[in-house]
Design a protein around this motif. Sequence first.
Motif, PDB file in Angstrom:
ATOM      1  N   GLY A  37      33.577 -15.420 -41.603  1.00 48.49           N
ATOM      2  CA  GLY A  37      34.957 -14.928 -41.482  1.00 48.49           C
ATOM      3  C   GLY A  37      35.074 -13.544 -40.864  1.00 48.49           C
ATOM      4  O   GLY A  37      36.180 -13.062 -40.637  1.00 48.49           O
ATOM      5  N   ALA A  38      33.921 -12.897 -40.595  1.00 48.74           N
ATOM      6  CA  ALA A  38      33.968 -11.602 -39.908  1.00 48.74           C
ATOM      7  C   ALA A  38      33.782 -11.770 -38.396  1.00 48.74           C
ATOM      8  O   ALA A  38      33.796 -10.795 -37.656  1.00 48.74           O
ATOM      9  N   ALA A  54      36.824  -6.540 -39.201  1.00 45.48           N
ATOM     10  CA  ALA A  54      37.619  -7.691 -38.738  1.00 45.48           C
ATOM     11  C   ALA A  54      38.107  -8.552 -39.907  1.00 45.48           C
ATOM     12  O   ALA A  54      38.914  -9.462 -39.712  1.00 45.48           O
ATOM     13  N   VAL A  55      37.625  -8.258 -41.113  1.00 44.53           N
ATOM     14  CA  VAL A  55      38.040  -9.051 -42.272  1.00 44.53           C
ATOM     15  C   VAL A  55      39.313  -8.422 -42.839  1.00 44.53           C
ATOM     16  O   VAL A  55      39.259  -7.448 -43.583  1.00 44.53           O
ATOM     17  N   SER A  63      37.665 -14.576 -38.147  1.00 42.48           N
ATOM     18  CA  SER A  63      38.516 -13.435 -38.525  1.00 42.48           C
ATOM     19  C   SER A  63      39.992 -13.729 -38.256  1.00 42.48           C
ATOM     20  O   SER A  63      40.862 -13.283 -39.012  1.00 42.48           O
ATOM     21  N   HIS A  64      40.272 -14.480 -37.186  1.00 45.01           N
ATOM     22  CA  HIS A  64      41.668 -14.869 -36.930  1.00 45.01           C
ATOM     23  C   HIS A  64      42.169 -15.834 -38.006  1.00 45.01           C
ATOM     24  O   HIS A  64      43.338 -15.778 -38.414  1.00 45.01           O
ATOM     25  N   VAL A  65      41.280 -16.700 -38.470  1.00 46.57           N
ATOM     26  CA  VAL A  65      41.676 -17.661 -39.516  1.00 46.57           C
ATOM     27  C   VAL A  65      41.891 -16.914 -40.836  1.00 46.57           C
ATOM     28  O   VAL A  65      42.876 -17.160 -41.555  1.00 46.57           O
ATOM     29  N   LEU A 113      34.986  -9.486 -48.989  1.00 45.27           N
ATOM     30  CA  LEU A 113      33.836  -9.781 -48.122  1.00 45.27           C
ATOM     31  C   LEU A 113      32.551  -9.724 -48.938  1.00 45.27           C
ATOM     32  O   LEU A 113      32.264  -8.724 -49.595  1.00 45.27           O
ATOM     33  N   VAL A 114      31.801 -10.818 -48.928  1.00 45.77           N
ATOM     34  CA  VAL A 114      30.466 -10.835 -49.524  1.00 45.77           C
ATOM     35  C   VAL A 114      29.481 -10.855 -48.359  1.00 45.77           C
ATOM     36  O   VAL A 114      29.523 -11.768 -47.523  1.00 45.77           O
TER      37      VAL A 114
END
Length: 335
Positions: free
Chosen positions: A17-18, A49-50, A23-25, A55-56
């Motif tokens: 997700g970064a 970007a997160v 990141s857009h999602v 964030l892990v």
Amino acid sequence: MKTSSSSASKRILVTGGAGYIGSHVVKQLGEAGHALTVLDNLSTGRREAVLSGELVVGNVGDAAMLDTVLGQGKFDAVMHFAGSIVVPESVIDPIKYYANNTGNTLQLLGACVRHGVERFIFSSTAAVYGMADQAMVSEDDPLAPINPYGASKLMSERMIADVAAAHPLKYVILRYFNVAGAEAEGRLGQSGAGATHLIRVACQTALGMRPEMTIFGDDYATPDGTCIRDYIHVEDLARAHLEALSYLQRGGDSAVLNFGYGRGYSVREVIAAVKQASGVDFAVRTGKRRAGDPAQLIAANARIKAAFGWQLRGTSLDEITHSALAWEKRLLETA
Ligand SMILES: NC(=O)c1ccc[n+]([C@@H]2O[C@H](COP(=O)([O-])OP(=O)(O)OC[C@H]3O[C@@H](n4cnc5c(N)ncnc54)[C@H](O)[C@@H]3O)[C@@H](O)[C@H]2O)c1
């Protein structure tokens, strides 16, 4: 972690997700009020970007860590973006691609089964079709990837389908065509070094970061001799993931869906659009064909439209190139 009072709010694990697409999602899922855990090893992603959720930092292939994360409570869905994505690198280092894309997906699927995850949304690619020779590629066309990257994603597709057949897990596999563009607000975009994607390369050339760019072959059986691709805006692609989540929540059956607009532009048309957007007539030379480039790759997209009840208008090439150029400028100014 961001939470929401919305009754539709879901708890979602987003791997990768970064990164560019993830990141857009994450941003759109956050805006929709979902509670997110983002798992990313930051190998190509950026912490900043997160824009939503927790964030892990960790490896998606780490089974013990996955147990810790998924053991925190019931997750409604897992969206799996993490992976390695550079096709030429996959030819040089196939083990990296099978390990990161296929092996780590297997670990993630195992953890999903152990923790009762019932919805899985996976980033696949048009590269699973290989040298398609149809005018438009549909989901039922032959799957014949021609590089380890495409093969590693196709193997993951197969594993997901097999695991879903044996366990109470439903999935949507989205096969992306050519992803481009950046967030309208200018905070998110594609930022990895060594860009290989046409629109990024053209934008970097327009900005003087490269002295010239090369068209790989102008003797294809297309109107101007250069390859034709189906370019999709990353924000539309992000929206497709939220649609996929709703589709599964409505009880939709597992599905493999192309995501493209069903229209194509040639390399020369893309370069002309970037020249127009930038106002710079940058140097372009014509080189030889690259191995493994089909002349045309355009998505047949009737299935995704039907599944999501979607019109899917499609963002114009002009908008895509303007947003990509604005993002590249920003990267340059903040470098
Ligand atoms: N960009 C495209 O044009 C395109 C096209 C088709 C499919 N896809 C697929 O979309 C997904 C996302 O691609 P992207 O363009 O955003 O790439 P990206 O490199 O920007 O994002 C990938 C993210 O995953 C993370 N990551 C990689 N390996 C990891 C691991 N083992 N553990 C945890 N995190 C890890 C990276 O740090 C990065 O944040 C990929 O699965 C890719 O195969 C991308």
